[in-house]
Scaffold this motif. Structure first.
Motif, short mmCIF file in Angstrom:
data_model
loop_
_atom_site.label_atom_id
_atom_site.label_comp_id
_atom_site.label_asym_id
_atom_site.label_seq_id
_atom_site.Cartn_x
_atom_site.Cartn_y
_atom_site.Cartn_z
N LEU A 110 0.87 -1.42 -0.05
CA LEU A 110 -0.03 0.14 -0.15
C LEU A 110 0.90 1.29 -0.02
CD1 LEU A 110 -3.31 0.26 0.06
CD2 LEU A 110 -2.89 0.73 2.60
N PRO A 113 -1.60 5.03 2.55
CA PRO A 113 -2.19 4.40 3.62
C PRO A 113 -3.30 5.52 3.77
CG PRO A 113 -0.36 5.55 4.19
CD PRO A 113 -0.25 5.85 2.81
N ASN A 115 -6.53 6.22 2.93
CA ASN A 115 -7.81 5.66 3.16
C ASN A 115 -7.71 4.63 4.05
OD1 ASN A 115 -8.83 7.40 1.14
ND2 ASN A 115 -8.09 6.11 -0.73
N TYR A 116 -6.64 3.76 4.27
CA TYR A 116 -6.60 2.82 5.17
C TYR A 116 -6.50 3.38 6.50
CZ TYR A 116 -5.28 -1.26 7.98
OH TYR A 116 -5.23 -2.33 8.84
N SER A 181 -4.29 -4.48 5.91
CA SER A 181 -4.14 -3.42 4.63
C SER A 181 -4.18 -3.94 3.64
CB SER A 181 -3.05 -2.44 5.20
OG SER A 181 -1.79 -3.16 4.87
N ALA A 182 -3.79 -5.40 3.25
CA ALA A 182 -3.97 -5.89 1.98
C ALA A 182 -5.46 -6.24 1.56
CB ALA A 182 -3.01 -6.97 1.83
N TYR A 185 -7.24 -3.29 0.78
CA TYR A 185 -6.77 -2.99 -0.80
C TYR A 185 -7.65 -3.88 -1.69
CZ TYR A 185 -3.98 -0.39 -4.06
OH TYR A 185 -3.67 0.23 -5.04
N TRP A 186 -7.67 -5.00 -1.29
CA TRP A 186 -8.25 -5.87 -2.31
C TRP A 186 -9.89 -5.45 -2.54
CZ3 TRP A 186 -8.09 -11.21 -4.55
CH2 TRP A 186 -9.31 -11.70 -4.60
N LYS A 188 -11.30 -2.56 -1.76
CA LYS A 188 -11.19 -1.02 -2.23
C LYS A 188 -10.86 -1.24 -3.83
CE LYS A 188 -9.00 3.53 -2.04
NZ LYS A 188 -8.69 3.69 -3.20
N SER A 189 -10.18 -1.90 -4.07
CA SER A 189 -9.61 -2.07 -5.79
C SER A 189 -10.89 -2.93 -6.42
CB SER A 189 -8.47 -2.55 -5.90
OG SER A 189 -7.42 -1.71 -5.08
N VAL A 228 -5.01 -3.49 -8.84
CA VAL A 228 -4.22 -2.94 -7.82
C VAL A 228 -3.06 -2.33 -8.14
CG1 VAL A 228 -5.53 -4.65 -6.39
CG2 VAL A 228 -3.14 -5.40 -7.25
N ASN A 229 -2.43 -2.71 -9.17
CA ASN A 229 -1.12 -2.20 -9.45
C ASN A 229 -0.94 -1.03 -10.74
OD1 ASN A 229 0.82 -3.99 -8.06
ND2 ASN A 229 -0.47 -5.45 -8.92
#
Length: 284
Positions: A110, A113, A115-116, A181-182, A185-186, A188-189, A228-229
């Motif tokens: 990430l 961060p 948003n996290y 956090s991963a 992100y999973w 969120k994306s 995600v990338n």
């Protein structure tokens, strides 16, 4: 997954690009008590349940990216390291200037961060938040500025309090945050909607420093990785701009072999292979 099962999702051999050529290399897993792998695989199990990464194909897409981004479960941070000589001490010093004022941390690295932090309910002054967002957006799409402006040292950003620095560093060294956090992100994306598509495996034979070796890819895994990338290339299938996709595919293939009953295409395109070729699958 048990520790032994989780370890099997990490390929025995991996592929990476170096100076325009492919390098085929052994992948070693540090299983020491304080290693990244041993400390975090239990938490990765938990967050895969928590964030509904709960089908074999979703797990294969998640692990294919997380294993590669952590350099085969070896580190939970990235960062372009710039070395320069300190004018006062005459000593060489290393500076992280990638994605200033942050660089990637956690199992999906990430880079922003903010948003996290909000997701976790962590608040800080709005002016500082706006300043961080502006700095991140200014540099996000400007690799020339990121790579050449030597004043952009991650620790020198004005206004970073010890508390905020500790929140950020938890994404690297905490027990909970690198995996959680991963998972955030999973979601969120929107990785799941791509992981849930049909996975039509394509066999890729590549010339490497160790002869011809094989990995497997699919458009579903490409899209789950790109979102995600490199979301701007989501529909530019197999774009070379996505860093390390070949290596991600090595982890993806091992995860598929362990988690699913899918067969792999042989050299004639027939789905006859129980396991990936090129000795990628661990036995223990």
């Amino acid at each position: 997954m048990s520790k032994a099962e989780f370890k099997q999702t990490i390929p025995l051999h991996g592929m990476r690009k170096q100076n325009g050529s492919f390098v085929w290399e052994n992948v070693n897993v540090n299983e020491g008590a304080n290693s990244i792998f041993s400390r975090h695989y239990p938490q990765l199990n938990i967050i895969m349940r928590k964030y509904c990464i709960n089908t074999p194909l979703r797990m294969a897409c998640f692990l294919g990216n997380a294993i590669q981004e952590t350099q085969w479960m070896g580190k939970t941070e990235e960062g372009y390291i710039y070395k320069r000589r300190n004018a006062l001490t005459n000593a060489w010093e290393s500076y992280n200037i990638w994605y200033y004022p942050w660089y990637g941390r956690g199992f999906l690295q990430l880079t922003n961060p903010i948003n996290y932090f909000t997701f976790r309910g962590r608040q800080y002054p709005q002016a500082m938040r706006n300043s961080l967002v502006t700095a991140y957006q200014r540099l996000e799409g400007n690799s020339r500025l990121r790579d050449n402006d030597t004043s952009l040292h991650v620790e020198r950003y004005p206004g970073l309090t010890p508390e905020i620095i500790s929140w950020r560093d938890e994404l690297k060294s905490g027990v909970f945050e690198p995996a959680d956090s991963a998972g955030f992100y999973w979601c969120k994306s929107g990785m799941a909607k791509h992981a849930d598509k049909a996975h039509v495996l394509e066999r890729q034979s590549i010339a490497t420093n160790k002869g011809s070796n094989v990995y497997y890819r699919s458009t579903a895994f490409w899209q789950a990785s790109a979102i995600v990338n490199l979301p701007s290339k989501l529909n530019d299938t197999y774009s070379q701009r996505l860093n390390g996709f070949d290596a991600r595919c090595c982890a993806y293939g091992s995860a598929l072999a362990i988690l699913t009953e899918m067969k792999f295409p042989d050299s004639k395109g027939q789905f006859t292979m129980e396991n990936p070729e090129s000795n990628q699958l661990r036995r223990k």
